[in-house]
Design a protein around this motif. Structure first.
Motif, PDB file in Angstrom:
ATOM      1  N   VAL A 260       0.852  -1.182   0.000  1.00 28.49           N
ATOM      2  CA  VAL A 260       0.000   0.000   0.000  1.00 28.49           C
ATOM      3  C   VAL A 260       0.890   1.234   0.000  1.00 28.49           C
ATOM      4  N   PRO A 262       1.002   5.817  -0.550  1.00 25.24           N
ATOM      5  CA  PRO A 262       0.190   7.034  -0.441  1.00 25.24           C
ATOM      6  C   PRO A 262      -0.517   7.351  -1.761  1.00 25.24           C
ATOM      7  N   LYS A 263      -1.640   8.020  -1.665  1.00 24.97           N
ATOM      8  CA  LYS A 263      -2.475   8.331  -2.820  1.00 24.97           C
ATOM      9  C   LYS A 263      -1.767   9.223  -3.839  1.00 24.97           C
ATOM     10  N   HIS A 291      -5.695   5.585  -0.661  1.00 29.09           N
ATOM     11  CA  HIS A 291      -4.341   5.073  -0.821  1.00 29.09           C
ATOM     12  C   HIS A 291      -4.232   4.366  -2.177  1.00 29.09           C
ATOM     13  N   THR A 335       3.381   2.233   3.015  1.00 21.87           N
ATOM     14  CA  THR A 335       2.748   2.497   4.318  1.00 21.87           C
ATOM     15  C   THR A 335       2.245   1.224   4.989  1.00 21.87           C
ATOM     16  N   HIS A 472      -6.085  10.538   9.198  1.00 21.00           N
ATOM     17  CA  HIS A 472      -7.031   9.523   8.713  1.00 21.00           C
ATOM     18  C   HIS A 472      -8.420   9.852   9.246  1.00 21.00           C
ATOM     19  N   ARG A 504      -4.064   0.267   5.636  1.00 22.15           N
ATOM     20  CA  ARG A 504      -3.741   1.517   4.943  1.00 22.15           C
ATOM     21  C   ARG A 504      -2.422   2.100   5.429  1.00 22.15           C
ATOM     22  N   ASP A 505      -2.236   2.084   6.748  1.00 22.77           N
ATOM     23  CA  ASP A 505      -1.079   2.771   7.333  1.00 22.77           C
ATOM     24  C   ASP A 505      -0.710   2.061   8.632  1.00 22.77           C
TER      25      ASP A 505
END
Length: 529
Positions: A260, A262-263, A291, A335, A472, A504-505
């Motif tokens: 995963v 970052p966007k 993401h 992440t 978040h 996600r993180d």
């Protein structure tokens, strides 16, 4: 979804029609299907709901472009049939849980004119097979059009692209919604209950009782049922041998790894399909919950209850991101990441079986052991979970319970949180509870029409509207809601599956652990959930 009260009901129930072992997508799907047909059902899992394969997918609802290519190249009718079935199911999954699924645009970059024609024809065929269930028409894009859609693509070598559509889902919460719906209809559902031993009729050898244990309390539990279903995915052979030691293994495990990012590396809503890697795999780069999800690898693996993302898999996936996206990605940018195992079905006759798992069919089979009458559902994929459930319940009613087969109606069953769902209701949440647009929209996508129930918890404690961790949209109320109403019993249940923050993180999830543990302690370590 109250574990304590359901345990009391379990102790008081003399006999169930069905006992389902395994509470992933397939087991949960069987539970809904069976209860809608009037059967008395209990479902158990030794871990959490969707804790294995069902929460570690590529988050796609799809027919399988790769399987279609193999079907055409090898003139394989079985592959073709599986694609056709999955594309029909894709529409049902999108319709039945609109809060947890959505259509997804996927772009296939092409590096020559011939390549673009090849993929255009293939994806038109994919679209043709979907027929009336097709999401939207595929189209060939020029280099300029492709870069307008995904500006982050590497411009060098790009000739053109092909755009097509599939679906995307929040897999762990989709499975939870299946369980929640089943419980609403009368099913007893439990995580952290382990199946230990079958007790059989001495004369017939047929299973009559399951000896199990509550792993949270240590309590021994007996479950009496007319039929027992093995829906344990990659672990199906273990339960099969528990029922009949002479049964030969049927499951071959395929490993899939994801990272995963970052966007910022892929900021739009369209995904990228890398149709062929150097070693013949397919990789997706998918915008996912603010993401970028990249995966999957596909290789034979040894069965494991806790597969980890390996360094070489992270490196492999980063390499392909850097081949296709302009901004360089390094390991420091990752992440989070995860690996899962898929249950692939070996042929009954162990003859000319392809040893490479990426070329095995992801279809399913329902097996009934002649002596013990254990029913095992094996193989399959997320997109076809409902069909797998239907085939299983059909077989159980006809061949084990000796009943007339009642019609399956799960194609019309809207799942928990989907009834009356309107995404635009986030505006009501903003006005009524004074939360940010980002938080309100996030809650609608996680809880659907039940999003307001999460925020209602803040009426008594305004601090529950606070962010769980900076950066978040998750709020503290979600943790309390997960423990009280969604049977979350551990911090992993909350952070990995109910919220999905850890996927996600990982660093952000680590910062939130103290609060999750505090809530679990206050709420009685899952007793109220």
């Amino acid at each position: 979804m109250n574990r304590h009260s359901q345990l009391q009901q379990l102790r008081q129930t003399e006999q169930f029609d069905l006992c389902i072992i395994g509470a992933g997508a397939t087991g949960a799907g069987i539970a809904i299907d069976a209860v809608l047909r009037g059967l008395k059902v209990v479902i158990i899992d030794k871990n959490d709901f969707a804790s294995q394969t069902s929460s570690k997918s590529t988050k796609l609802i799809h027919g399988g472009v790769r399987y279609l290519e193999q079907a055409v190249k090898k003139l394989d009718w079985e592959q073709y049939k599986m694609v056709r079935k999955a594309l029909k199911e894709r529409e049902i999954l999108l319709k039945n849980a609109p809060h947890l699924s959505r259509p997804l645009a996927l772009l296939t970059p092409c590096f020559s004119f011939i390549e673009s024609i090849y993929y255009t024809i293939g994806l038109k065929m994919y679209e043709w097979i979907a027929g009336s269930q097709n999401i939207s028409s595929s189209e060939r894009l020029s280099k300029k059009e492709a870069l307008e859609l995904i500006p982050e693509l590497k411009k060098k070598r790009l000739n053109s692209a092909v755009l097509y559509y599939d679906g995307q889902l929040d897999d762990a919460r989709y499975c939870l919604a299946l369980v929640q719906t089943a419980v609403e209809k009368g099913v007893l559902a439990f995580n952290y209950i382990q199946a230990n031993k079958f007790v059989k009729n001495e004369d017939t050898g047929r299973i009559k009782t399951l000896l199990a244990q509550d792993l949270l309390t240590g309590e021994d539990i007996q479950i009496h049922a007319k039929a027992f279903i093995n829906a344990t995915g990659p672990f199906a052979d273990h339960i099969r041998k528990m029922a009949n030691s002479k049964m030969k293994p049927r499951i071959k495990v395929s490993r899939g790894a994801h990272i995963v990012l970052p966007k910022k590396f892929l900021q739009g809503d369209a995904a990228i399909l890398v149709p062929k890697t150097d070693d013949g795999r397919v990789i997706f780069m998918i915008p996912w919950q603010d993401h970028l999800l990249v995966g999957t690898t596909d290789e034979e693996d040894q069965l494991s209850e806790n597969p980890k993302l390996e360094d070489y898999e992270r490196t492999y996936l980063i390499d392909y991101v850097n081949r296709y996206l302009e901004t360089p990605v390094t390991e420091k940018d990752v992440t989070s990441g995860f690996a899962g195992q898929r249950p692939l079905l070996e042929a009954k006759l162990h003859t000319a079986l392809d040893s490479e798992t990426k070329s095995l069919v992801r279809d399913h089979e329902v097996e009934i052991d002649k002596r013990s009458k254990l029913v095992s559902i094996m193989g399959g994929k997320w997109t076809t979970y409902r069909l797998m459930a239907k085939d299983t319940v059909d077989m159980v009613q006809e061949n084990v319970l000796k009943q007339s087969v009642v019609e399956c109606t799960t194609d019309q069953q809207v799942l928990f949180g989907g009834e009356g769902y309107l995404f635009d209701d986030w505006k009501i949440l903003v006005n009524k509870y004074n939360v940010s647009i980002e938080v309100a929209q996030h809650l609608m996508k996680k809880y659907g029409s039940n999003a307001g129930k999460v925020l209602e918890l803040s009426n008594k404690d305004a601090d529950l509207k606070s962010l769980l961790v900076a950066g978040h949209p998750f709020i503290k109320a979600e943790v309390v809601y997960a423990v009280r109403h969604e049977m979350a019993c551990t911090k992993e249940d909350v952070l990995l599956r109910r919220l999905g923050l850890a996927l996600r993180d990982a660093d952000a999830a680590a910062k939130a652990e103290w609060y999750v543990e505090e809530v679990l302690n206050v709420e009685g370590s899952g007793d109220r959930g």
